[in-house]
Design an enzyme around this catalytic site. Structure first.
Site, PDB file in Angstrom:
ATOM      1  N   HIS A 167       0.981  -1.033   0.005  1.00 17.28           N
ATOM      2  CA  HIS A 167       0.438   0.596  -0.227  1.00 17.28           C
ATOM      3  C   HIS A 167       0.795   1.758   0.032  1.00 17.28           C
ATOM      4  CE1 HIS A 167      -3.640  -2.281   0.580  1.00 17.28           C
ATOM      5  NE2 HIS A 167      -3.193  -3.004   1.958  1.00 17.28           N
ATOM      6  N   ASP A 223      -2.412 -10.785  -2.542  1.00 15.87           N
ATOM      7  CA  ASP A 223      -2.958 -10.253  -0.932  1.00 15.87           C
ATOM      8  C   ASP A 223      -4.358  -9.694  -1.253  1.00 15.87           C
ATOM      9  OD1 ASP A 223      -1.621  -9.309   1.817  1.00 15.87           O
ATOM     10  OD2 ASP A 223      -3.356  -8.040   1.171  1.00 15.87           O
ATOM     11  N   HIS A 279      -6.209  -7.303  -0.338  1.00 11.52           N
ATOM     12  CA  HIS A 279      -6.381  -5.932  -0.567  1.00 11.52           C
ATOM     13  C   HIS A 279      -5.436  -5.906  -1.572  1.00 11.52           C
ATOM     14  CE1 HIS A 279      -6.336  -6.607   3.632  1.00 11.52           C
ATOM     15  NE2 HIS A 279      -7.307  -6.012   3.561  1.00 11.52           N
ATOM     16  N   ASP A 317      -3.832 -13.071   4.115  1.00  8.04           N
ATOM     17  CA  ASP A 317      -5.275 -12.619   3.911  1.00  8.04           C
ATOM     18  C   ASP A 317      -6.765 -13.076   3.906  1.00  8.04           C
ATOM     19  OD1 ASP A 317      -4.109 -10.893   2.291  1.00  8.04           O
ATOM     20  OD2 ASP A 317      -4.349  -9.277   3.947  1.00  8.04           O
TER      21      ASP A 317
HETATM   22 ZN   LIG Z   1      -3.608  -7.491   2.899  1.00  8.68          ZN
END
Ligand SMILES: [Zn+2]
Length: 347
Positions: free
Chosen positions: A125, A162, A164, A249
Site C-alpha cells: 500500500h 494479498d 487487499h 489474508d
Molecule cells: Zn492485505
C-alpha cells in the site's frame, strides 16, 4: 530439490504498529517457528541487509524518506488511522525493503534458485510519498525497480495475491511496460482501488491487470482466474523475474479478509507461478510477505509456499474446475485488456 533462499530475522519484530493492531510482531514469530520446524536440506538462510537510501529512493521521494527517518527513536508517529510508526520502524522498514533485495540478489547471482522473504512491515500500500495501510516502504516495488534500473532486467512480473489491492505498487508502475502488475483482491474493500478498468496508462497501458473479486471466493474461483486470465497474459509477457506479493489474508481463517482460500489454493497459485518462472526465467522467483493476520493460517500457508518452492518442476498441475462465479469477472477483464493481449474470448 531446489535451493530456496529464506530471509527472516527476529529484528522484523521490532516495529510496533500499536496496541491491539493486527499487523503485530507475533506474525514474524509464527513464521520463525514454522521455519525452524522445516526439515529441508536445500533451504538456505540469509540475514537481511538494510536497504540503502538510494534504494528507497527508487520508489519514494526524498521528502517522504526523510519523514520516515525522523520517526526514528520517537515512541509513536501516526501516518494514518491504521499506520503508526514506533521508535524502531525506520530501521525495521529499511530491513524489510532490504530483505526482499537480499533474496532477489541471491537468486539473480545464482546462490539460490528462488526465495522467500518473510518481512514486516508490509509494503504494497505504500505510495511514493505516503505511508498507508500498515505499509511504509514498498518492499516488492523497490525490488522490481532495482531489478530493472540497477540490474538491467527488462520484464518483471509482480503477482499480488494479498486480499487487499496493492494500490501503491499499481501506482508506481502504472505507466511502465517493464513491470507487469497483476492483482487478485477483494472488491469492494480497502483501499478501494483495483477495478477492472485500471489497466495502466501511456506506455504502461495493458501492464496493470486487476481481478477484483467479491468476498467468499475460494480455491476454485482463484484457480479459474489464474488459468483463464492471469497466466495467459503472464506467458505473453515472458517475465525475466517473478515477484510475489504474498499476503495470506485471503485465507478463510483470516480475520480481516472475506475470502475462502485454503492452503491448497496458495499451493496451486505457487505451482502455476513456479511453472511460469521455469518456462521463461530459469525459475527465478521471490515471494515476499505482505498481509495475513491469523497466525495459524500464516504459518501453514508459509510452510506450503516454502515447501513448494523447493520442489522440482514437471509436476502435473490440475486445471481449474469450472467456477461459474468467476466467469463474469474473467470475461469483463478480458474485454478491457483485449487490445493488449491475445485472449481467447470464447473459452
Ligand atoms: Zn492485505
Amino acid at each position: 530439490m531446489r535451493k530456496t533462499m529464506l530471509v527472516v530475522d527476529r529484528r522484523y519484530m521490532n516495529h510496533f504498529a500499536g496496541q491491539v493492531h493486527p499487523e503485530r510482531p507475533a506474525r514474524v514469530a509464527a513464521m520463525i517457528e514454522m521455519v525452524e520446524s522445516l526439515k529441508r536440506a536445500a533451504l538456505k538462510h540469509s540475514a537481511p541487509r538494510a536497504a540503502s537510501i538510494d534504494e528507497l529512493l527508487l520508489c519514494h521521494s526524498v521528502e517522504y524518506v526523510a519523514e520516515v527517518e525522523r520517526t526514528s527513536g520517537c515512541e509513536r508517529t501516526d501516518f494514518d488511522p491504521d499506520t503508526h510508526a514506533s521508535a524502531e520502524t525506520w530501521a525495521t522498514a529499511r530491513l524489510a525493503a532490504g530483505g526482499v533485495l537480499t533474496a532477489v540478489e541471491a537468486v539473480l547471482d545464482g546462490e539460490a534458485e528462488n526465495g522467500f522473504a518473510v518481512v514486516r512491515p508490509p509494503g504494497h500500500h505504500a505510495l511514493p510519498q505516503r505511508a498507508m495501510g500498515f505499509c511504509f516502504f514498498n518492499n516488492v516495488a523497490i525490488a522490481a525497480s532495482w531489478l530493472v534500473k540497477v540490474r538491467g532486467i527488462r520484464r518483471v512480473l509482480i503477482l499480488d495475491w494479498d486480499v487487499h489491492h496493492g494500490n501503491g505498487t499499481q501506482e508506481l508502475f502504472y505507466q511502465s511496460p517493464e513491470v507487469l502488475y497483476m492483482s487478485t483482491h477483494q472488491y469492494p474493500f480497502y483501499p478501494g482501488t483495483g477495478w477492472l478498468d485500471q489497466i495502466g496508462s501511456d506506455a504502461g497501458t495493458g501492464f496493470t491487470v486487476n481481478a477484483p473479486v467479491p468476498a467468499t471466493f475460494g480455491d476454485d474461483e482463484y484457480m479459474r482466474i489464474f488459468d483463464q486470465l492471469l497466466m495467459p497474459i503472464a506467458r505473453q509477457f515472458q517475465p525475466e523475474f517473478v515477484l510475489i506479493s504474498a499476503g495470506f489474508d485471503a485465507h478463510f481463517r483470516d480475520p480481516l479478509g472475506g475470502m475462502r482460500l485454503t492452503e491448497g489454493g496458495f499451493l496451486a497459485m505457487t505451482q502455476r507461478l513456479q511453472r511460469l518462472a521455469d518456462q521463461y526465467c530459469d525459475g527465478r522467483m521471490v515471494a515476499a510477505l505482505e498481509g495475513g493476520y491469523d497466525l495459524r493460517a500464516l504459518a501453514e500457508c508459509g510452510r506450503t509456499v516454502v515447501n513448494e518452492l523447493g520442489r522440482d518442476g514437471g509436476d502435473h498441475i490440475n486445471a481449474a474446475q469450472n467456477a461459474p462465479r468467476a466467469e463474469p469477472i474473467i470475461q469483463r477483464a478480458r474485454y478491457f485488456l483485449k487490445d493488449y493481449w491475445t485472449l481467447d474470448m470464447d473459452n
